[in-house]
Design a protein around this motif. Structure first.
Motif, mmCIF file in Angstrom:
data_model
loop_
_atom_site.group_PDB
_atom_site.id
_atom_site.type_symbol
_atom_site.label_atom_id
_atom_site.label_comp_id
_atom_site.label_asym_id
_atom_site.label_seq_id
_atom_site.Cartn_x
_atom_site.Cartn_y
_atom_site.Cartn_z
ATOM 1 N N GLU A 117 12.862 50.422 -13.951
ATOM 2 C CA GLU A 117 13.336 49.079 -14.287
ATOM 3 C C GLU A 117 13.543 48.237 -13.020
ATOM 4 O O GLU A 117 13.263 47.033 -13.014
ATOM 5 C CB GLU A 117 14.637 49.161 -15.081
ATOM 6 C CG GLU A 117 15.070 47.819 -15.669
ATOM 7 C CD GLU A 117 16.238 47.945 -16.619
ATOM 8 O OE1 GLU A 117 16.630 46.917 -17.198
ATOM 9 O OE2 GLU A 117 16.756 49.073 -16.800
ATOM 10 N N THR A 120 9.990 46.960 -12.048
ATOM 11 C CA THR A 120 9.431 45.884 -12.858
ATOM 12 C C THR A 120 10.254 44.607 -12.765
ATOM 13 O O THR A 120 9.725 43.504 -12.896
ATOM 14 C CB THR A 120 9.322 46.327 -14.332
ATOM 15 O OG1 THR A 120 10.605 46.747 -14.802
ATOM 16 C CG2 THR A 120 8.331 47.477 -14.477
ATOM 17 N N THR A 121 11.548 44.758 -12.523
ATOM 18 C CA THR A 121 12.415 43.580 -12.464
ATOM 19 C C THR A 121 12.413 42.921 -11.086
ATOM 20 O O THR A 121 12.416 41.693 -10.991
ATOM 21 C CB THR A 121 13.863 43.957 -12.833
ATOM 22 O OG1 THR A 121 13.868 44.592 -14.106
ATOM 23 C CG2 THR A 121 14.750 42.722 -12.885
ATOM 24 N N TYR A 122 12.390 43.749 -10.022
ATOM 25 C CA TYR A 122 12.535 43.200 -8.675
ATOM 26 C C TYR A 122 11.293 43.367 -7.808
ATOM 27 O O TYR A 122 10.806 42.389 -7.227
ATOM 28 C CB TYR A 122 13.740 43.833 -7.985
ATOM 29 C CG TYR A 122 15.041 43.490 -8.667
ATOM 30 C CD1 TYR A 122 15.545 42.193 -8.636
ATOM 31 C CD2 TYR A 122 15.763 44.450 -9.355
ATOM 32 C CE1 TYR A 122 16.736 41.865 -9.277
ATOM 33 C CE2 TYR A 122 16.953 44.138 -9.989
ATOM 34 C CZ TYR A 122 17.433 42.846 -9.949
ATOM 35 O OH TYR A 122 18.604 42.534 -10.584
ATOM 36 N N ASP A 157 8.197 43.834 -8.530
ATOM 37 C CA ASP A 157 7.101 42.994 -9.012
ATOM 38 C C ASP A 157 7.315 41.523 -8.687
ATOM 39 O O ASP A 157 6.358 40.736 -8.701
ATOM 40 C CB ASP A 157 6.926 43.170 -10.528
ATOM 41 C CG ASP A 157 6.245 44.476 -10.887
ATOM 42 O OD1 ASP A 157 5.770 45.171 -9.963
ATOM 43 O OD2 ASP A 157 6.192 44.817 -12.091
ATOM 44 N N GLN A 158 8.544 41.137 -8.395
ATOM 45 C CA GLN A 158 8.859 39.759 -8.020
ATOM 46 C C GLN A 158 8.950 39.587 -6.497
ATOM 47 O O GLN A 158 9.344 38.523 -6.014
ATOM 48 C CB GLN A 158 10.194 39.333 -8.649
ATOM 49 C CG GLN A 158 10.228 39.415 -10.161
ATOM 50 C CD GLN A 158 9.287 38.421 -10.821
ATOM 51 O OE1 GLN A 158 9.061 37.333 -10.296
ATOM 52 N NE2 GLN A 158 8.727 38.806 -11.954
ATOM 53 N N SER A 174 12.609 31.832 -9.027
ATOM 54 C CA SER A 174 12.642 32.991 -9.920
ATOM 55 C C SER A 174 14.007 33.668 -9.915
ATOM 56 O O SER A 174 14.206 34.646 -10.608
ATOM 57 C CB SER A 174 11.580 34.014 -9.500
ATOM 58 O OG SER A 174 11.838 34.483 -8.193
ATOM 59 N N SER A 183 15.886 33.911 -13.494
ATOM 60 C CA SER A 183 15.191 34.755 -14.452
ATOM 61 C C SER A 183 15.180 36.204 -14.017
ATOM 62 O O SER A 183 15.178 37.111 -14.831
ATOM 63 C CB SER A 183 13.745 34.261 -14.653
ATOM 64 O OG SER A 183 13.014 34.349 -13.433
ATOM 65 N N VAL A 184 15.183 36.448 -12.700
ATOM 66 C CA VAL A 184 15.217 37.819 -12.208
ATOM 67 C C VAL A 184 16.616 38.398 -12.342
ATOM 68 O O VAL A 184 16.803 39.531 -12.750
ATOM 69 C CB VAL A 184 14.768 37.857 -10.725
ATOM 70 C CG1 VAL A 184 15.061 39.214 -10.107
ATOM 71 C CG2 VAL A 184 13.286 37.551 -10.634
ATOM 72 N N ARG A 185 17.621 37.621 -12.028
ATOM 73 C CA ARG A 185 18.981 38.139 -11.972
ATOM 74 C C ARG A 185 19.575 38.390 -13.368
ATOM 75 O O ARG A 185 20.251 39.389 -13.581
ATOM 76 C CB ARG A 185 19.871 37.141 -11.205
ATOM 77 C CG ARG A 185 21.284 37.629 -10.991
ATOM 78 C CD ARG A 185 22.045 36.654 -10.106
ATOM 79 N NE ARG A 185 23.385 37.133 -9.766
ATOM 80 C CZ ARG A 185 24.459 36.931 -10.496
ATOM 81 N NH1 ARG A 185 24.374 36.232 -11.623
ATOM 82 N NH2 ARG A 185 25.627 37.399 -10.118
ATOM 83 N N PRO A 195 18.624 39.487 -16.396
ATOM 84 C CA PRO A 195 18.467 40.693 -17.204
ATOM 85 C C PRO A 195 19.352 41.858 -16.783
ATOM 86 O O PRO A 195 19.694 42.696 -17.598
ATOM 87 C CB PRO A 195 16.980 41.054 -17.008
ATOM 88 C CG PRO A 195 16.336 39.778 -16.646
ATOM 89 C CD PRO A 195 17.333 39.036 -15.818
ATOM 90 N N LEU A 196 19.721 41.941 -15.489
ATOM 91 C CA LEU A 196 20.474 43.082 -15.019
ATOM 92 C C LEU A 196 21.875 42.752 -14.531
ATOM 93 O O LEU A 196 22.751 43.605 -14.561
ATOM 94 C CB LEU A 196 19.716 43.768 -13.863
ATOM 95 C CG LEU A 196 18.336 44.344 -14.199
ATOM 96 C CD1 LEU A 196 17.748 45.040 -12.992
ATOM 97 C CD2 LEU A 196 18.424 45.302 -15.365
#
Length: 324
Positions: A209, A212-214, A216-217, A312, A315-317, A319-320
């Motif tokens: 996770e 894919t969350t960080y 990938d960004q 970003s 949107s990145v922050r 979810p977690l």
């Protein structure tokens, strides 16, 4: 009379021979450098080559008294002056960094080593790598001295500090211990401006996770695992103490902090402050299975810095991120 004429004839012959051979002999004795014996030429060539070597940054002995490599090509680029461009436009001393592994997603982060200066400072060195990725020019010494909460080293089976609140001991000493993610999160929050960055600390988020969350960004992640991704839970790997308020601490003595910078189907990639990558790479690979075991031993804890001005951040922050 006959003998006198014969003597005159021989004298004339000798003079004629001398006249014919004299110019080449005189030319051969023209003086200057061509007059030097061969051993003088050899000595001069040795002196000239020695002068070139001694003016080269890669001399036989470094300023600290250590022996340097025999050739400049063996000296790391950081230890030499920039090379003159070669005729093809490339630099003769440039280290060609290989391409990333096929299929891997890699975030390029400048590497820092904890070396001998910070034998137990992996948390601080890793945090500084993350800061420098985001453009903060903070040194490891500054991070430790100004921002890191520290306390005395614990007494094993006795009393000691809480690694959730303090770095236990001195990261510059072999007797230093370490700290957990909340300590690094607190230190980072003292450095990064809250109006343009967020610093979040997590427990229990899987490496997949995080990738894919960080990753990938394009965002590296500070994680806690073990040295060499040692997955052993043997009793010998743990030390115990209690804090002054009675909290029991079970501390893994192989704790290690690294910067997660990439992944592929088989491996996770880290800037490991204990071990630089091969062939000029900043990162090293650890198998996914080993890394996940080591990450679980340290309760899957991590810290991430996110810019909220890069388009970003939110949107990145979201979810977690939650209460720290």
């Amino acid at each position: 009379m006959k003998y006198l004429l014969l003597a005159d004839l021989l004298l004339l012959t000798a003079l004629l021979i001398l006249y014919i051979l004299a110019p080449p002999l005189l030319l051969q004795r023209g003086g200057g450098a061509d007059m030097l014996p061969t051993w003088v030429d050899a000595a001069r060539e040795s002196t000239e080559s020695s002068a070139v070597r001694d003016s080269d940054p890669a001399s036989d002995t470094a300023s600290d008294g250590t022996s340097s490599p025999d050739t400049a090509s063996d000296v790391p680029s950081s230890a030499t002056d920039p090379a003159e461009p070669a005729t093809d436009g490339s630099s003769s001393d440039t280290v060609q960094v290989p391409d990333d592994p096929p299929g891997a997603t890699i975030v390029s982060v400048p590497y820092l080593s904890q070396g001998e200066e910070y034998p137990n400072g992996c948390e601080s060195v890793t945090a500084v790598m993350a800061l420098r990725y985001w453009g903060f020019s903070v040194s490891t010494d500054e991070f430790i001295d100004r921002y890191l909460d520290t306390a005395d080293a614990p007494v094993v089976d006795g009393i000691g500090p809480d690694p959730d609140l303090f770095y236990c001991g001195n990261p510059r000493l072999p007797s230093g211990w370490g700290c957990y993610s909340p300590v690094i999160c607190n230190a980072l929050n003292r450095i990064v401006p809250a109006n343009s960055f967020s610093v979040s600390q997590f427990y229990g988020v899987s490496l997949g996770e995080l990738c894919t969350t960080y990753i990938d960004q394009g965002i590296p992640v500070i994680i806690w695992a073990t040295v060499g991704m040692d997955g052993s839970r043997a009793k010998a790997n743990y030390a115990m103490w209690e804090t002054e308020d009675g909290k029991r601490i079970l501390y893994h003595k192989r704790l290690h902090c690294l910067l997660l910078v990439g992944y592929d189907d088989e491996n996770y990639y880290f800037n490991d402050p204990l071990r630089e990558g091969e062939d000029g790479r900043a990162y090293v690979a650890y198998s996914k299975a080993k890394t996940e075991r080591a990450y679980q031993i340290l309760n899957q804890q991590c810290v991430v810095i996110v810019s909220t001005e890069n388009g970003s951040g939110k949107s990145v922050r979201d979810p977690l991120a939650g209460p720290v």
